[in-house]
Design an enzyme around this catalytic site. Structure first.
Site, short mmCIF file in Angstrom:
data_model
loop_
_atom_site.label_atom_id
_atom_site.label_comp_id
_atom_site.label_asym_id
_atom_site.label_seq_id
_atom_site.Cartn_x
_atom_site.Cartn_y
_atom_site.Cartn_z
N ARG A 243 3.45 19.11 1.43
CA ARG A 243 4.05 20.32 0.86
C ARG A 243 3.31 20.82 -0.38
NH1 ARG A 243 9.32 21.83 2.57
NH2 ARG A 243 9.24 21.51 4.81
N HIS B 10 0.77 6.15 1.76
CA HIS B 10 1.49 7.05 2.68
C HIS B 10 2.48 7.95 1.94
CE1 HIS B 10 -0.29 5.56 6.28
NE2 HIS B 10 -0.21 4.36 5.76
N GLY C 60 1.29 -1.43 4.37
CA GLY C 60 1.59 -0.09 3.90
C GLY C 60 2.47 0.71 4.84
N HIS C 61 1.89 1.14 5.94
CA HIS C 61 2.53 2.13 6.81
C HIS C 61 3.94 1.71 7.24
CE1 HIS C 61 3.22 4.31 10.64
NE2 HIS C 61 2.72 5.30 9.93
N GLU D 260 -8.75 0.47 -2.89
CA GLU D 260 -9.47 0.49 -1.61
C GLU D 260 -10.40 1.69 -1.57
OE1 GLU D 260 -6.35 -0.02 1.52
OE2 GLU D 260 -8.02 0.68 2.74
N THR E 55 -8.06 3.38 8.69
CA THR E 55 -9.26 2.54 8.72
C THR E 55 -9.30 1.78 10.04
OG1 THR E 55 -8.86 2.29 6.36
CG2 THR E 55 -10.59 0.91 7.33
N ARG F 254 -7.31 12.74 1.23
CA ARG F 254 -6.21 13.21 2.07
C ARG F 254 -4.86 12.70 1.62
NH1 ARG F 254 -7.33 9.87 7.63
NH2 ARG F 254 -9.36 10.83 7.39
N HIS F 255 -4.84 11.58 0.91
CA HIS F 255 -3.53 11.15 0.37
C HIS F 255 -3.63 10.88 -1.14
CE1 HIS F 255 -5.32 7.36 1.65
NE2 HIS F 255 -4.96 7.48 2.91
N ASN G 144 0.86 -1.19 0.00
CA ASN G 144 0.00 0.00 0.00
C ASN G 144 0.89 1.24 0.00
OD1 ASN G 144 -1.67 2.15 0.72
ND2 ASN G 144 -3.00 0.86 1.97
N ARG H 104 -9.56 8.00 -0.58
CA ARG H 104 -10.51 8.37 0.48
C ARG H 104 -11.42 9.47 -0.01
NH1 ARG H 104 -8.76 6.32 5.79
NH2 ARG H 104 -10.51 7.50 6.60
N HIS I 80 -5.63 3.60 -1.58
CA HIS I 80 -6.94 3.93 -1.00
C HIS I 80 -7.32 5.35 -1.42
CE1 HIS I 80 -9.41 4.13 3.04
NE2 HIS I 80 -10.15 4.39 1.98
N HIS J 289 -3.35 -4.71 7.82
CA HIS J 289 -3.44 -3.58 8.75
C HIS J 289 -2.49 -3.77 9.92
CE1 HIS J 289 -4.93 0.11 10.43
NE2 HIS J 289 -5.66 0.26 9.34
N GLY J 290 -1.54 -2.86 10.03
CA GLY J 290 -0.63 -2.83 11.17
C GLY J 290 0.51 -3.83 11.10
N GLU K 68 -10.73 -9.53 3.29
CA GLU K 68 -9.45 -9.16 3.88
C GLU K 68 -9.69 -9.03 5.37
OE1 GLU K 68 -6.97 -6.16 2.00
OE2 GLU K 68 -6.18 -5.60 3.96
N1 PXP Z 1 -5.66 -3.20 4.25
C1 PXP Z 1 -6.60 -2.24 4.38
C2 PXP Z 1 -7.98 -2.58 3.96
C3 PXP Z 1 -6.27 -0.97 4.87
O1 PXP Z 1 -7.22 -0.03 5.01
C4 PXP Z 1 -4.93 -0.68 5.17
C5 PXP Z 1 -4.55 0.70 5.61
O2 PXP Z 1 -4.80 1.61 4.59
C6 PXP Z 1 -3.99 -1.70 5.00
C7 PXP Z 1 -4.38 -2.96 4.57
C8 PXP Z 1 -2.56 -1.48 5.30
O3 PXP Z 1 -2.40 -1.19 6.66
P1 PXP Z 1 -1.03 -0.61 7.17
O4 PXP Z 1 -0.82 0.69 6.46
O5 PXP Z 1 -1.24 -0.48 8.64
O6 PXP Z 1 0.03 -1.62 6.80
#
Ligand code: PXP
Length: 244
Positions: free
Chosen positions: A22, A14, A215-216, A74, A105, A53-54, A11, A49, A47, A193-194, A155
């Site tokens: 900027r 970010h 992603g993050h 997404e 999310t 925002r991104h 993802n 949104r 994603h 996620h995470g 997912e």
């Molecule tokens: N899957 C979904 C559906 C998400 O919304 C996100 C965050 O945008 C991710 C995966 C990835 O999560 P993370 O950025 O925490 O790795």
């Protein structure tokens, strides 16, 4: 029995967050998507949104053009987003709940009990030949509801597993059971996620998992070691528990 190849979806939203800070064009999320693909990503997730925002609309079109691996779009279940998805034609549309005030999310999509409200949106996606993915909590009711509305993919939200260390063992059990149930209902199981280097192993080891979306952590790690090394290390940790 040989396990399915465990795909790594990256993802890159970010990168757009940093760019937008900027107001210019750098760093470019399209370049990030191409770099992630070159580093071994099996798919790219972005994603769009509601508040942009991104990722912005133009990014989504440009990413689709620039990559050769599948795009996982997404989005929230709204007519506006589905119109854009039908035009972009991603491989999959991953439906997430969305609240403007949230930082990310925060929970899974509530499908159970809202089938008749959501089905018209899902039907538009499926009829366009786009795989329907639902981002849900690892709960039996949600998985059964997702299967009943014809989801191709669920997912599973791994956020609680990653962030609540005290409840981690119990949450892993829930995710394992959820993945087994999804497979028994013929729904492809993904997770995300995470996830980071420390948490990916246990989730990657679940035999029914087909794809992890990260992603993050990966984008943050790429700042220190570069996209190639960050993705290679994640891939190595996944392969350690799922040799292909
Ligand atoms: N899957 C979904 C559906 C998400 O919304 C996100 C965050 O945008 C991710 C995966 C990835 O999560 P993370 O950025 O925490 O790795």
């Amino acid at each position: 029995m040989s396990l399915p190849h465990l795909r790594l979806g990256v993802n890159i939203a970010h990168v757009a967050t940093v760019r937008n800070a900027r107001g210019g064009t750098h760093p470019d999320p399209v370049r990030a998507a191409m770099a992630a693909e070159a580093a071994g990503a099996d798919g790219i997730t972005a994603h769009l949104r509601e508040d942009r925002r991104h990722i912005r609309d133009a990014d989504m079109y440009a990413i689709k053009q620039a990559i050769t691996v599948p795009l996982n779009f997404e989005m929230a279940a709204t007519d506006e987003m589905i119109d854009i998805a039908l035009d972009v034609k991603p491989n999959a549309a991953c439906i997430v709940p969305e609240r403007r005030e949230e930082v990310t999310t925060e929970g899974g999509l509530a499908v159970a009990g809202r089938e008749s409200e959501l089905e018209p949106y899902f039907a538009r996606i499926r009829h366009a030949g786009i795989r329907l993915s639902l981002f849900i909590e690892p709960s039996e009711a949600e998985i059964r509801a997702a299967a009943a509305v014809g989801a191709d993919i669920i997912e599973l939200h791994t956020g609680r597993y990653c962030h609540d260390e005290s409840g981690r063992t119990a949450e892993l059990e829930r995710i394992i059971k959820a993945a087994e149930l999804a497979a028994s209902l013929g729904v492809e199981c993904h997770g995300g996620h995470g996830l980071d280097f420390a948490t990916v192993g246990a989730i990657a080891a679940i035999p029914q998992m087909h794809e992890l979306n990260i992603g993050h952590f990966l984008m943050g790690e790429a700042m220190f070691s570069g996209m190639d090394k960050a993705i290679a290390e994640m891939r190595r940790l996944m392969n350690e528990v799922r040799p292909s």
